[in-house]
Design a protein around this motif. Structure first.
Motif, PDB file in Angstrom:
ATOM      1  N   ASP A 250      42.861  56.393  57.825  1.00 28.88           N
ATOM      2  CA  ASP A 250      42.433  57.667  57.261  1.00 28.88           C
ATOM      3  C   ASP A 250      43.444  58.729  57.651  1.00 28.88           C
ATOM      4  N   GLY A 252      43.253  61.759  57.408  1.00 30.72           N
ATOM      5  CA  GLY A 252      42.604  63.004  57.794  1.00 30.72           C
ATOM      6  C   GLY A 252      42.448  63.940  56.615  1.00 30.72           C
ATOM      7  N   SER A 253      42.054  65.141  56.908  1.00 32.29           N
ATOM      8  CA  SER A 253      41.823  66.141  55.860  1.00 32.29           C
ATOM      9  C   SER A 253      42.632  67.391  56.176  1.00 32.29           C
ATOM     10  N   GLY A 257      46.679  66.429  55.687  1.00 31.87           N
ATOM     11  CA  GLY A 257      45.937  65.188  55.497  1.00 31.87           C
ATOM     12  C   GLY A 257      46.539  64.289  54.443  1.00 31.87           C
TER      13      GLY A 257
END
Length: 411
Positions: A250, A252-253, A257
């Motif tokens: 992932d 991330g954001s 991200g």
């Protein structure tokens, strides 16, 4: 009569699936697929601008094999994302076809005598190089896109030389066998037991038809395609790329991200060197050298570009918004109205290219930046803070992070 317990005996191989038709179908698929793989591999080689040697291309003794194709263009900006995405995705998709093809001809690898004639000897030699080359190229390719560098030496020259050996054997084998394959497919004798060196003289009981086996191989290829292609297409399909090197991670954001290959910690970046007070960019050219702080760069004209990052492993990001100083404006600072080639050096200490070179056409493109911001925020440490290069259509490794020095002029 040979002992049927030995692999050199035709009776050892009892599968009723083996035969000219089954092998020919797989061979025709590989003929098209491997040709595309080889062409896109050459295109990938060109994208590194190998003429900027020995910075970008460190292949020793390449000679005529390393002929320089053309100066890599900057348009369209997604060009490398497309060509390398095709190369990697197609390579993964062809794995079931390749394995089925090798399985279908394995009796030939053990057949005796080794050579019945000069033509037969050439065929056996091409088959040996073909099988060995195919396994080498596909295995090293898969290891590379999964970031598992367990093979000896650098992937770049290994894959480069392996590709030429493999394709030479593939071409020779195609010349020898394509007429036979075409005749076999034209005769449409798929379900007959032709007596040849592939069909077993005493086949076992069939559990699957040859067409059923082809459907199984096709299903395996389709599954690999679906679980790989999202890394290049991006968007909502990115989550389906389970077999991509970052398929399970992932990013991330927020503004930072989006995917990376190497973190600042992995690259050996000392955080003390990248603070606004400590970091300085050295720009060298015709009129000498200038040292610029991040504050100095922020006082220059800033420009924005929407560009992806695309890597040799086949993965890419969607377009990100970058903002920073144009490379051609930095060239003008050191005396160049017409931007020349550029050598970029990084603070990176391990895990990849510490230096990368860019062609004059890449430097001159108005979208080529020394980026200070991504998606409206300062670059994060892992995305190259305090400054990184971003160039349209360039391989990701040439978009140098943690830039320390830029040298314009003859390399």
């Amino acid at each position: 009569m040979r002992d049927s317990r030995l692999p050199s005996s035709p009776g050892f191989w009892r599968s009723p699936l083996r035969g000219p038709w089954f092998t020919s179908v797989l061979g025709v698929v590989l003929l098209g697929g491997i040709t595309v793989l080889f062409v896109t591999g050459l295109v990938s080689y060109a994208a590194y601008n190998p003429g900027l040697s020995p910075v970008n291309d460190q292949t020793p003794g390449k000679g005529l094999l390393g002929f320089y194709l053309f100066a890599w263009p900057t348009n369209p900006h997604w060009l490398y994302r497309f060509t390398q995405g095709v190369h990697v995705t197609l390579g993964i998709t062809l794995i079931p076809v390749l394995l089925a093809k090798l399985w279908s001809v394995v009796p030939k690898l053990f057949a005796l005598p080794p050579a019945r004639s000069l033509a037969h000897a050439l065929e056996r030699l091409s088959l040996l190089l073909l099988v060995g080359g195919a396994l080498f190229e596909f295995v090293t390719g898969v290891l590379n896109i999964q970031l598992d560098y367990i093979f000896p030496g650098s992937f770049y020259p290994l894959h480069f030389y392996g590709a030429w050996v493999f394709f030479a054997a593939f071409l020779a084998h195609t010349v020898l066998k394509l007429p036979v394959a075409v005749r076999t497919l034209r005769d449409r004798r798929g379900e007959k037991d032709e007596r040849d060196d592939l069909t077993s003289p005493r086949p076992g009981r069939p559990t699957l038809s040859r067409r059923g086996a082809l459907r199984l191989v096709g299903g395996g290829s389709l599954l690999l395609f679906v679980t790989t292609v999202g890394q290049s297409l991006g968007g909502a399909l990115r989550s389906t790329a389970l077999l991509a090197p970052h398929g399970g991670s992932d990013p991330g954001s927020g503004p930072g991200g989006f995917q990376i290959n190497k973190t600042a910690a992995y690259a050996g970046i000392d955080a003390k060197e990248t603070t606004d007070d400590a970091w300085r960019l050295v720009v060298t050219g015709r009129t000498g050298a200038v040292r610029l702080s991040r504050a100095d760069l922020l006082k220059m004209d800033l420009h924005s570009s929407a560009l992806p990052i695309a890597c040799v492993e086949g993965w890419s990001t969607d377009d990100q918004w970058w903002r920073g100083v144009r490379l051609r404006d930095l060239a003008a600072l050191v005396g160049y109205d017409d931007p020349p080639d550029l050598l970029v050096e990084s603070l990176q200490r391990r895990g990849g290219f510490r230096r990368a070179a860019l062609r004059a056409d890449q430097v001159a493109d108005s979208r080529s930046l020394l980026a200070l911001f991504a998606n409206g925020e300062d670059l994060t440490p892992d995305h190259g803070h305090p400054a990184r290069v971003i160039v349209p259509a360039a391989p990701g490794v040439l978009n140098t992070k943690w830039v320390a020095r830029m040298t314009f002029g003859d390399l």
